[in-house]
Design a protein around this motif. Structure first.
Motif, PDB file in Angstrom:
ATOM      1  N   GLN A 116      51.480 -31.533   5.000  1.00 41.98           N
ATOM      2  CA  GLN A 116      52.663 -32.356   4.842  1.00 41.98           C
ATOM      3  C   GLN A 116      53.691 -31.757   3.885  1.00 41.98           C
ATOM      4  O   GLN A 116      54.885 -32.051   3.972  1.00 41.98           O
ATOM      5  CB  GLN A 116      52.275 -33.757   4.367  1.00 41.98           C
ATOM      6  N   ILE A 117      53.223 -30.899   2.953  1.00 43.37           N
ATOM      7  CA  ILE A 117      54.154 -30.382   1.934  1.00 43.37           C
ATOM      8  C   ILE A 117      54.293 -28.863   1.953  1.00 43.37           C
ATOM      9  O   ILE A 117      55.066 -28.309   1.155  1.00 43.37           O
ATOM     10  CB  ILE A 117      53.702 -30.832   0.518  1.00 43.37           C
ATOM     11  N   GLN A 118      53.586 -28.171   2.850  1.00 45.08           N
ATOM     12  CA  GLN A 118      53.532 -26.702   2.776  1.00 45.08           C
ATOM     13  C   GLN A 118      54.894 -26.030   2.919  1.00 45.08           C
ATOM     14  O   GLN A 118      55.118 -24.955   2.354  1.00 45.08           O
ATOM     15  CB  GLN A 118      52.562 -26.158   3.828  1.00 45.08           C
ATOM     16  N   ASN A 119      55.801 -26.647   3.648  1.00 50.01           N
ATOM     17  CA  ASN A 119      57.111 -26.011   3.868  1.00 50.01           C
ATOM     18  C   ASN A 119      58.200 -26.550   2.945  1.00 50.01           C
ATOM     19  O   ASN A 119      59.368 -26.176   3.075  1.00 50.01           O
ATOM     20  CB  ASN A 119      57.533 -26.189   5.322  1.00 50.01           C
ATOM     21  N   LEU A 120      57.826 -27.415   2.003  1.00 49.69           N
ATOM     22  CA  LEU A 120      58.818 -28.010   1.101  1.00 49.69           C
ATOM     23  C   LEU A 120      59.131 -27.091  -0.067  1.00 49.69           C
ATOM     24  O   LEU A 120      58.223 -26.503  -0.672  1.00 49.69           O
ATOM     25  CB  LEU A 120      58.313 -29.348   0.563  1.00 49.69           C
ATOM     26  N   LYS A 121      60.388 -26.987  -0.388  1.00 49.59           N
ATOM     27  CA  LYS A 121      60.779 -26.329  -1.629  1.00 49.59           C
ATOM     28  C   LYS A 121      60.671 -27.341  -2.771  1.00 49.59           C
ATOM     29  O   LYS A 121      60.671 -28.553  -2.537  1.00 49.59           O
ATOM     30  CB  LYS A 121      62.213 -25.810  -1.520  1.00 49.59           C
ATOM     31  N   ASP A 122      60.595 -26.852  -3.984  1.00 44.03           N
ATOM     32  CA  ASP A 122      60.513 -27.757  -5.129  1.00 44.03           C
ATOM     33  C   ASP A 122      61.750 -28.646  -5.165  1.00 44.03           C
ATOM     34  O   ASP A 122      62.881 -28.169  -5.059  1.00 44.03           O
ATOM     35  CB  ASP A 122      60.417 -26.965  -6.438  1.00 44.03           C
ATOM     36  N   GLY A 123      61.527 -29.966  -5.297  1.00 44.81           N
ATOM     37  CA  GLY A 123      62.626 -30.907  -5.374  1.00 44.81           C
ATOM     38  C   GLY A 123      63.181 -31.333  -4.030  1.00 44.81           C
ATOM     39  O   GLY A 123      64.076 -32.181  -3.969  1.00 44.81           O
ATOM     40  N   GLU A 124      62.674 -30.761  -2.933  1.00 40.37           N
ATOM     41  CA  GLU A 124      63.156 -31.127  -1.588  1.00 40.37           C
ATOM     42  C   GLU A 124      62.394 -32.355  -1.085  1.00 40.37           C
ATOM     43  O   GLU A 124      61.186 -32.484  -1.298  1.00 40.37           O
ATOM     44  CB  GLU A 124      62.949 -29.959  -0.636  1.00 40.37           C
ATOM     45  N   VAL A 125      63.106 -33.242  -0.404  1.00 42.42           N
ATOM     46  CA  VAL A 125      62.487 -34.450   0.145  1.00 42.42           C
ATOM     47  C   VAL A 125      62.128 -34.198   1.600  1.00 42.42           C
ATOM     48  O   VAL A 125      62.962 -33.735   2.382  1.00 42.42           O
ATOM     49  CB  VAL A 125      63.433 -35.671   0.046  1.00 42.42           C
ATOM     50  N   SER A 126      60.901 -34.506   1.973  1.00 40.94           N
ATOM     51  CA  SER A 126      60.472 -34.296   3.352  1.00 40.94           C
ATOM     52  C   SER A 126      61.152 -35.278   4.295  1.00 40.94           C
ATOM     53  O   SER A 126      61.704 -36.302   3.866  1.00 40.94           O
ATOM     54  CB  SER A 126      58.951 -34.477   3.470  1.00 40.94           C
ATOM     55  N   LEU A 127      61.115 -34.965   5.574  1.00 37.97           N
ATOM     56  CA  LEU A 127      61.506 -35.937   6.580  1.00 37.97           C
ATOM     57  C   LEU A 127      60.469 -37.060   6.620  1.00 37.97           C
ATOM     58  O   LEU A 127      59.364 -36.916   6.079  1.00 37.97           O
ATOM     59  CB  LEU A 127      61.603 -35.265   7.953  1.00 37.97           C
ATOM     60  N   VAL A 128      60.789 -38.167   7.245  1.00 39.56           N
ATOM     61  CA  VAL A 128      59.847 -39.274   7.349  1.00 39.56           C
ATOM     62  C   VAL A 128      58.664 -38.839   8.212  1.00 39.56           C
ATOM     63  O   VAL A 128      58.844 -38.328   9.321  1.00 39.56           O
ATOM     64  CB  VAL A 128      60.520 -40.520   7.968  1.00 39.56           C
ATOM     65  N   GLN A 129      57.475 -39.004   7.687  1.00 42.27           N
ATOM     66  CA  GLN A 129      56.266 -38.619   8.394  1.00 42.27           C
ATOM     67  C   GLN A 129      55.450 -39.863   8.734  1.00 42.27           C
ATOM     68  O   GLN A 129      55.436 -40.838   7.986  1.00 42.27           O
ATOM     69  CB  GLN A 129      55.434 -37.661   7.545  1.00 42.27           C
ATOM     70  N   THR A 130      54.763 -39.788   9.873  1.00 41.82           N
ATOM     71  CA  THR A 130      53.934 -40.898  10.331  1.00 41.82           C
ATOM     72  C   THR A 130      52.466 -40.585  10.040  1.00 41.82           C
ATOM     73  O   THR A 130      52.008 -39.468  10.256  1.00 41.82           O
ATOM     74  CB  THR A 130      54.116 -41.131  11.841  1.00 41.82           C
ATOM     75  N   GLU A 131      51.753 -41.599   9.576  1.00 40.56           N
ATOM     76  CA  GLU A 131      50.339 -41.421   9.236  1.00 40.56           C
ATOM     77  C   GLU A 131      49.576 -42.688   9.597  1.00 40.56           C
ATOM     78  O   GLU A 131      50.109 -43.795   9.501  1.00 40.56           O
ATOM     79  CB  GLU A 131      50.209 -41.138   7.728  1.00 40.56           C
ATOM     80  N   GLN A 132      48.325 -42.518  10.015  1.00 42.85           N
ATOM     81  CA  GLN A 132      47.482 -43.669  10.299  1.00 42.85           C
ATOM     82  C   GLN A 132      46.500 -43.860   9.161  1.00 42.85           C
ATOM     83  O   GLN A 132      45.868 -42.899   8.712  1.00 42.85           O
ATOM     84  CB  GLN A 132      46.708 -43.478  11.604  1.00 42.85           C
ATOM     85  N   ASP A 133      46.356 -45.111   8.674  1.00 39.28           N
ATOM     86  CA  ASP A 133      45.395 -45.367   7.611  1.00 39.28           C
ATOM     87  C   ASP A 133      44.018 -45.581   8.222  1.00 39.28           C
ATOM     88  O   ASP A 133      43.816 -45.476   9.432  1.00 39.28           O
ATOM     89  CB  ASP A 133      45.830 -46.559   6.746  1.00 39.28           C
ATOM     90  N   ARG A 134      43.031 -45.896   7.378  1.00 39.79           N
ATOM     91  CA  ARG A 134      41.649 -45.982   7.848  1.00 39.79           C
ATOM     92  C   ARG A 134      41.404 -47.178   8.761  1.00 39.79           C
ATOM     93  O   ARG A 134      40.372 -47.250   9.415  1.00 39.79           O
ATOM     94  CB  ARG A 134      40.695 -46.040   6.644  1.00 39.79           C
ATOM     95  N   THR A 135      42.321 -48.119   8.818  1.00 42.95           N
ATOM     96  CA  THR A 135      42.168 -49.246   9.737  1.00 42.95           C
ATOM     97  C   THR A 135      42.846 -48.966  11.069  1.00 42.95           C
ATOM     98  O   THR A 135      42.770 -49.780  11.979  1.00 42.95           O
ATOM     99  CB  THR A 135      42.766 -50.535   9.135  1.00 42.95           C
ATOM    100  N   GLY A 136      43.517 -47.813  11.184  1.00 42.16           N
ATOM    101  CA  GLY A 136      44.181 -47.467  12.429  1.00 42.16           C
ATOM    102  C   GLY A 136      45.637 -47.861  12.479  1.00 42.16           C
ATOM    103  O   GLY A 136      46.344 -47.534  13.444  1.00 42.16           O
TER     104      GLY A 136
END
Length: 491
Positions: A400-420
């Motif tokens: 999720q952060i490998q391509n981020l420069k320091d201080g850069e904000v990522s695009l909105v990412q989607t994630e599923q929690d443990r309940t689905g």
């Protein structure tokens, strides 16, 4: 001193590995499948065939040499075959056993029996019900490796029937749990003072001080779609209907669990959990309701982070409660998901435009209560600080952060929690510390853990020295020629 520091993590990892997996029957065999699949793409059947061949060779050896008692430690014995089985298990886990001498492995078996013996002497208790659950789970994992054939499984482990196999697994699991609890009790109250940490660090020559890899500090803001009040009430009403059918009409609670329950782990445990008042298991709200019930009673619906539940208390056995439950998870609507994502995109726009800092936005807008008050800063669960070593970072977080420069904000990412359920997040790398030699001030928590580990090892060594002298121990045959690190021969 330098040698001790350099080998400290290896010693701890080896002790943990041997403690948790010293006997072939006591470990989840699927881990071997995972390791080999990733590295060599060998099928589980290939692993099984190799183990069968190795075990056949062990059994052939045993036909020539009686499987006698190699040692007695208190109330426990170590058989000649136990060492062979230990080697097989380590090999199955991908460990290079060529580097482990037979005397070293035998010495570790003696240690485990010493721990288990004194755990009993000190009235340390383990739950038979929990051990049986572990055995059931392990057998299911073993069967997956042999296409569900119990006959083949018994052949691999040289057992005449399932009962003898289960009995041996039970005793091995019980002995291992006793040993683990005894070891934990020896060091559980140990602490190190700041002065001890400083002394530990200053003893290390500058050229021998450990190096720590590149570390990042990461913060995140989370937006979770909201479940509507109507959906929650629908779930509550449905659970109330289940309860009424059981209490008023005599319907089977188990049938409700099997047909409608959404707890994926309940089936593996035989559709019941055993809770112990002295050992927390399950979330707080679940325990509170379970311990308030009478035997045979069904609870009213209640909510946890997983969803809504009703609990049936099957039996009370002293401090242990056998319970079953129906879990229903409310469904989040597509509209709610869209609203959460759009809400977070607007927050991101404000941060990027400079209207608000990332930390300020997290405190105001994040739905994640664990990180919200810290400006969204993630805590490393291994070190309990904000630093994540790049080479040891969780794979998902790294992606999720490998391509981020320091201080850069990522695009909105989607994630599923443990309940689905879906949730949305934005992330930022808030600080970066490059690969560096250990610094007392900056790396205090890591140095403290190293100092504490050294103290733990020294404490366990002293405990062993004393208990070996106080315990009946007899080592037989060729093992009397071993050069043990402990005084097992009481010379």
């Amino acid at each position: 001193m330098p040698l001790k520091i350099n080998n400290l993590k290896f010693i701890i990892n080896l002790k943990h590995l041997l403690l948790s997996s010293i006997v072939i029957l006591s470990v989840n065999a699927i881990s071997a499948q995972e390791i080999i699949q990733e590295g060599q793409e060998i099928k589980a059947d290939t692993i099984t065939e190799k183990l069968i061949k190795k075990l056949d060779s062990v059994n052939t050896f045993k036909a020539r040499k009686v499987d006698g008692v190699a040692a007695v430690v208190g109330d426990f014995i170590v058989l000649e075959s136990d060492v062979d089985k230990a080697y097989l298990q380590l090999e199955a886990q991908g460990v290079n056993v060529k580097e482990i001498k037979r005397c070293e492995l035998f010495g570790k078996l003696l240690e485990d029996k010493l721990y288990a013996h004194h755990a009993i002497q000190d009235s340390i208790l383990v739950s038979d019900a929990e051990i049986r659950q572990n055995v059931d789970y392990q057998i299911q994992q073993f069967l997956q490796q042999v296409n569900g054939s119990m006959e083949r499984l018994l052949k691999i482990y040289n057992k005449e029937d399932e009962k003898s196999f289960r009995d041996e697994m039970f005793e091995i699991n019980k002995s291992n749990q006793l040993a683990q609890k005894m070891q934990a009790s020896i060091v559980e109250e140990l602490e190190v003072t700041p002065e001890e940490v400083r002394t530990f660090f200053n003893k290390i020559p500058e050229e021998q001080r450990p190096r720590f890899g590149t570390e990042l500090k990461v913060a995140q803001i989370v937006a979770e779609p909201k479940v509507s009040d109507e959906e929650k009430q629908k779930i509550i009403d449905r659970l109330k209907g289940f309860k009424a059918d059981v209490v008023e009409n005599g319907a089977s609670f188990r049938s409700k669990v099997v047909l409608y329950g959404e707890d994926p782990g309940l089936k593996e445990s035989g559709y019941k959990y055993t809770l112990d008042r002295k050992k927390p298991r399950m979330v707080k709200e679940f325990r509170q309701v379970a311990f308030s019930l009478q035997e045979g009673e069904v609870s009213d619906p209640f909510e946890t982070e997983f969803g809504f539940h009703i609990i049936y208390l099957e039996k009370i056995r002293g401090q242990q409660y056998d319970v079953s439950h129906v879990l229903l998870m409310p469904k989040v609507s597509v509209e709610a998901e869209k609203e959460a994502k759009e809400r977070l995109e607007k927050v991101r726009e404000r941060i990027v435009s400079g209207d608000i800092t990332f930390a300020e936005a997290a405190r105001v807008a994040s739905d994640e209560k664990e990180t919200r008050n810290d400006g969204g800063q993630l805590i490393n669960p291994q070190t309990q600080d904000y630093n994540f070593e790049l080479t040891r970072m969780d794979t998902e977080l790294y992606s999720q952060i490998q391509n981020l420069k320091d201080g850069e904000v990522s695009l909105v990412q989607t994630e599923q929690d443990r309940t689905g359920n879906k949730k949305f997040k934005i992330l930022m790398v808030t600080d970066r510390i490059e690969d560096h030699e250990a610094d007392y001030a900056r790396d205090y928590l890591k140095i403290k853990e190293l100092a504490l580990n050294e103290k733990r090892i020294a404490t366990i060594e002293k405990w062993q020295e004393k208990k070996i002298l106080d315990t009946y121990i007899k080592v037989s045959g060729e093992y009397r020629d071993c050069e043990f690190s402990g005084n097992w021969l009481k010379k």
